[in-house]
Enzyme design. Sequence first.
Site, short mmCIF file in Angstrom:
data_model
loop_
_atom_site.label_atom_id
_atom_site.label_comp_id
_atom_site.label_asym_id
_atom_site.label_seq_id
_atom_site.Cartn_x
_atom_site.Cartn_y
_atom_site.Cartn_z
N GLU A 1 4.54 4.43 5.69
CA GLU A 1 3.19 3.56 5.58
C GLU A 1 2.20 4.31 4.79
OE1 GLU A 1 1.55 0.65 5.71
OE2 GLU A 1 0.96 0.01 8.20
N ASP A 2 0.88 3.46 4.44
CA ASP A 2 -0.04 3.58 4.10
C ASP A 2 -1.17 4.36 5.11
OD1 ASP A 2 -1.04 1.00 4.81
OD2 ASP A 2 -1.75 0.86 2.42
N PHE B 1 -14.28 2.68 5.40
CA PHE B 1 -12.60 2.22 3.74
C PHE B 1 -12.77 3.18 3.00
CE2 PHE B 1 -11.05 -1.25 1.90
CZ PHE B 1 -10.50 -1.84 2.50
N THR C 1 -0.64 -3.49 13.59
CA THR C 1 0.82 -4.42 12.10
C THR C 1 1.25 -3.62 12.40
OG1 THR C 1 -1.47 -4.24 10.46
CG2 THR C 1 1.18 -3.88 10.00
N LEU C 2 1.49 -1.64 12.55
CA LEU C 2 2.49 -0.79 12.95
C LEU C 2 3.57 -1.43 14.67
CD1 LEU C 2 4.07 1.48 11.70
CD2 LEU C 2 2.66 3.53 12.69
N ASP D 1 -4.28 2.15 11.14
CA ASP D 1 -6.07 1.74 11.76
C ASP D 1 -5.89 1.31 13.31
OD1 ASP D 1 -8.64 1.38 11.03
OD2 ASP D 1 -8.70 -0.69 10.47
N THR D 2 -5.87 0.05 13.04
CA THR D 2 -5.93 -0.14 14.52
C THR D 2 -4.60 -0.12 15.46
OG1 THR D 2 -5.41 -2.74 13.67
CG2 THR D 2 -7.53 -1.38 14.05
N GLY D 3 -3.41 0.38 14.68
CA GLY D 3 -2.03 0.60 14.68
C GLY D 3 -1.56 -1.41 15.27
N LYS E 1 -6.23 6.45 10.99
CA LYS E 1 -7.78 6.54 11.38
C LYS E 1 -7.71 6.43 13.04
CE LYS E 1 -9.83 3.30 7.45
NZ LYS E 1 -10.75 2.31 7.53
N ARG F 1 -5.57 0.41 -6.26
CA ARG F 1 -4.58 1.13 -5.91
C ARG F 1 -3.98 1.85 -6.79
NH1 ARG F 1 -2.70 -2.32 -2.43
NH2 ARG F 1 -2.71 -4.85 -2.61
N GLY G 1 0.38 -1.27 -0.18
CA GLY G 1 0.19 0.02 -0.14
C GLY G 1 0.58 1.16 -0.11
N ASP H 1 -5.96 -0.44 -1.91
CA ASP H 1 -6.61 -1.63 -2.66
C ASP H 1 -8.14 -1.59 -1.54
OD1 ASP H 1 -5.20 -3.55 -0.08
OD2 ASP H 1 -5.79 -5.04 -2.14
P1 5GP Z 1 -3.97 -1.60 11.27
O1 5GP Z 1 -2.83 -2.85 11.77
O2 5GP Z 1 -3.51 -0.62 11.75
O3 5GP Z 1 -4.92 -1.93 11.72
O4 5GP Z 1 -4.11 -2.09 10.27
C1 5GP Z 1 -2.97 -0.90 8.64
C2 5GP Z 1 -2.97 -1.87 7.57
O5 5GP Z 1 -4.98 -2.25 7.21
C3 5GP Z 1 -2.93 -1.20 6.24
O6 5GP Z 1 -2.04 -0.95 6.38
C4 5GP Z 1 -3.78 -1.48 5.40
O7 5GP Z 1 -3.32 -2.64 4.52
C5 5GP Z 1 -4.72 -2.36 6.28
N1 5GP Z 1 -6.01 -1.37 6.10
C6 5GP Z 1 -6.87 -0.95 7.43
N2 5GP Z 1 -7.50 0.08 6.67
C7 5GP Z 1 -8.07 -0.17 5.79
C8 5GP Z 1 -8.60 0.97 4.67
O8 5GP Z 1 -9.37 1.97 5.15
N3 5GP Z 1 -8.34 0.72 3.34
C9 5GP Z 1 -7.68 0.03 2.83
N4 5GP Z 1 -7.27 -0.75 1.54
N5 5GP Z 1 -6.56 -1.07 3.98
C10 5GP Z 1 -6.98 -0.58 5.16
#
Ligand code: 5GP
Length: 189
Positions: free
Chosen positions: A102-103, A155, A110-111, A106-108, A134, A168, A47, A162
């Site tokens: 990072e693109d 979303f 992954t990071l 969201d929840t944080g 977010k 994308r 992303g 994507d």
């Molecule tokens: P987290 O672990 O912070 O919840 O999620 C991070 C990953 O979830 C992002 O790198 C992305 O790949 C995916 N993601 C979270 N929100 C969105 C969204 O609104 N759109 C898309 N396309 N991917 C998202």
Amino acid sequence: MSLRPPGGRVEVLITREEIDRRIGELAAEISSDYRGQSPLLVGILKGSTLFLADLVRRLDVPHEVDFISISSYGNEQRSSGVVRLLKDLDCDITGRDVLLVEDIVDTGLTLHYIRQNLGTRRPRSLRVVALLDKQERREVDVQVEYVGFVIPDRFVVGYGLDYAEQYRELPHVAVMGPDEEAAAGGREA
Ligand code: 5GP
């Protein structure tokens, strides 16, 4: 403005011009913070690729680029926080100034995983730049030093992001219309 790419209707949330302007500001701030250093920018596949490509062209400090690829166990639209490393870095980051690109955060979760994983390799510094944040969805407290745009809990697709590998290529960030979002599996509020 709305358009109808294959698969459904999406609405523009952040225009190409707004993205360009904000990336210019981020690049100036990052260049100033890393003056005299040679950071390693680490793009998180896939992303972040468009964002990384535009960001590096606006930096005026020498830098290198590497990529990491992870897969998150969860469904298409929700991260579980259980992460598997698909592709590791090519280079050793010990003693390096690392900037994770990072693109979207969201929840944080992954990071949080990636920061912890790379942190154990003893980089000299480790920071994060995320195009989108977010904030209201955050489940873990994770540091994000540079943020492009704080966005609502919708979303989004486009500009590298994507839905099922589609969208994308859109030059802007778009939200899927409610019908498309529901058809794509919905989101809990
Ligand atoms: P987290 O672990 O912070 O919840 O999620 C991070 C990953 O979830 C992002 O790198 C992305 O790949 C995916 N993601 C979270 N929100 C969105 C969204 O609104 N759109 C898309 N396309 N991917 C998202």
